[in-house]
Design an enzyme around this catalytic site. Structure first.
Site, mmCIF file in Angstrom:
data_model
loop_
_atom_site.group_PDB
_atom_site.id
_atom_site.type_symbol
_atom_site.label_atom_id
_atom_site.label_comp_id
_atom_site.label_asym_id
_atom_site.label_seq_id
_atom_site.Cartn_x
_atom_site.Cartn_y
_atom_site.Cartn_z
ATOM 1 N N LYS A 183 0.858 -1.196 0.000
ATOM 2 C CA LYS A 183 0.000 0.000 0.000
ATOM 3 C C LYS A 183 0.894 1.246 0.000
ATOM 4 O O LYS A 183 1.544 1.539 -0.998
ATOM 5 C CB LYS A 183 -0.945 -0.033 1.185
ATOM 6 C CG LYS A 183 -1.917 -1.216 1.166
ATOM 7 C CD LYS A 183 -2.845 -1.146 2.359
ATOM 8 C CE LYS A 183 -3.655 -2.405 2.574
ATOM 9 N NZ LYS A 183 -4.680 -2.637 1.548
ATOM 10 N N ARG B 248 -13.966 5.070 -1.842
ATOM 11 C CA ARG B 248 -12.792 5.249 -0.985
ATOM 12 C C ARG B 248 -11.671 5.914 -1.790
ATOM 13 O O ARG B 248 -11.359 5.487 -2.901
ATOM 14 C CB ARG B 248 -12.358 3.874 -0.489
ATOM 15 C CG ARG B 248 -11.528 3.880 0.749
ATOM 16 C CD ARG B 248 -11.324 2.480 1.253
ATOM 17 N NE ARG B 248 -10.621 1.642 0.280
ATOM 18 C CZ ARG B 248 -9.843 0.623 0.600
ATOM 19 N NH1 ARG B 248 -9.656 0.304 1.868
ATOM 20 N NH2 ARG B 248 -9.245 -0.104 -0.325
#
Ligand code: PLP
Length: 412
Positions: free
Chosen positions: A223, A371
């Site tokens: 990430k 998101r």
């Protein structure tokens, strides 16, 4: 027609001390990438370095490279670099396996270190893998049960029956951030251990494991650390606990002397005991590039910018996207959120797809969450302005209301 951002946005970009970092990433020119909380962007140095490792270290060096290029030390070396991003010490973090496997190893180790205690405490709505692994353990060890409570109930649910608490520091959907210090303190008062899942925290928000006397943590490399798809994960065990905690996966890389090929398993005396098998050197190489790049940016600038861009995004949504049925789910308080912002809309999926068709990449989490992740190294304030302007336009024109945006893909 592209509308240019207003002056105050351009001034923010000009004053951004991190703006040069964007050039260090290979991002397509026509994309605004707001999904670094799912899969980070590609650092420009990664492909040439992988090419070098494949051709030189693997192709020419062959097996010798375990020593000559210190492949054998990579799990600890990259672990030490991640440690400095999350406020842990050298020798307290290793890179290994996936987050899910690391959760299993640390939960099992914590449970064995607290005999007689019956509860794994977690949050209802925690990331599924965390709960799946905890549930799986409760089937292996039927004397244990999983108690998953609402976030506001976690503190009061900590008691002397609890062996271990497993929480995701920054919630993957809401962006809510726990008070790590308060929970750790309460857990220690009750003699319980805490495992923090830092998947949405490492490289995104200021984490200081040592300052809160944290026990254990896990997190992924793909990430905000920009380690690439399926990058290996990391795990942290505080030095004071290392000799008492044992991995349930007693693989040869966790042995005190793997190349003695001894008959019986003898765990490494340190964090190395949490390694399992042969590390993925290509994945570690890519992860090291991402971590090194992040380490170049001063932490306070990195995390300050995260907060600032999240606040700007929410502010622009509040100002320009009213009346379209959109709600801001994430906290407006920078101290109680991570570095992504979630919005709610009944047509969340097609709205996200319509934005992606315009090159603005966020993601969707069922049932109705849009998101957007804000990686401070490669996003500009102009990106945020353009993204909210496009969102307003997609809503106002109902561009999302087309069949092509409604068919669900497997990965959302
Ligand atoms: C909070 C959290 N934990 C764990 C994971 C999954 O980790 P892995 O696929 O490395 O097992 C994710 C993935 O998105 C996540 O968001």
């Amino acid at each position: 027609m592209t509308i240019e951002p207003p002056d105050f946005i351009r001034t923010l970009d000009e004053a951004d001390p991190l703006r040069a970092f964007r050039q260090r990433f290979s991002l397509p020119p026509d994309v605004i990438y707001l999904d670094g909380n799912s899969l980070g962007a590609l650092p420009a140095a990664t492909a040439p370095r992988l090419n070098e490792v494949v051709r030189q270290e693997w192709g020419n060096g062959l097996i010798r490279s375990w020593n000559t290029y210190d492949w054998i030390g990579a799990s600890r070396r990259v672990g030490d670099k991640i440690a400095s991003l999350i406020g842990a010490g050298a020798g307290e973090v290793v890179v290994a396996d996936s987050t899910s496997v690391n959760i299993f190893k640390l939960l099992m180790a914590a449970i064995a270190a607290r005999p007689g205690r019956k509860i794994i405490l977690s949050e209802a709505g925690n990331f599924p893998t965390d709960l799946y692994v905890a549930d799986g353990i409760s089937k292996l060890l039927p004397q244990l049960s999983v108690r998953a409570v609402e976030p506001s109930r976690v503190l009061e649910a900590i008691n002397k029956d609890v062996a271990v608490i497993l929480l995701t520091h920054v919630h993957y959907k809401t962006g809510h951030k726990y008070d790590m210090a308060a929970i750790t303190r309460r857990a220690h008062e009750c003699g319980a251990l805490v495992i923090w899942d830092l998947c949405h925290s490492a490289g995104a928000v200021d984490v200081n494991l040592r300052a809160v006397d944290a026990d254990m943590a896990v997190g992924c490399g793909y990430k905000y650390l920009n380690g690439g798809p399926g990058a290996p994960a990391f795990l942290h065990v505080a030095r004071r606990l290392q000799k008492d905690l044992k991995s349930p996966i007693t693989g040869w890389f966790g042995h005190a002397a793997p190349f003695d090929f001894a008959g019986a398993f003898q765990p490494a005396p340190d964090i190395g005991r949490f390694l399992s098998g042969t590390p993925p050197i290509l994945g570690l190489t890519a992860l090291e590039i991402g971590v090194d790049l992040m380490a170049e940016a001063p932490r306070e600038l990195l995390f300050g910018k995260s907060q600032q861009i999240c606040s700007l995004f929410i502010e622009l949504i509040d100002k320009t996207c009213q009346g379209f049925g959109l709600d801001v789910l994430t906290s407006r308080d920078p101290l109680s959120r991570g570095s992504h912002v979630s919005l709610r809309h009944p047509q969340g999926y097609p709205i996200v797809q319509a934005l992606i068709a315009r090159g603005i990449i966020g993601d969707f989490r069922a049932p109705d969450i849009l998101r957007f992740g804000f990686a401070p190294l490669y996003l500009s304030f102009s990106d945020i302005w353009r993204a909210t302007d496009a969102l307003r336009d997609v809503l106002a024109t109902r561009e999302w209301d087309a069949d092509q945006f409604k068919a669900r893909a497997l990965v959302t």
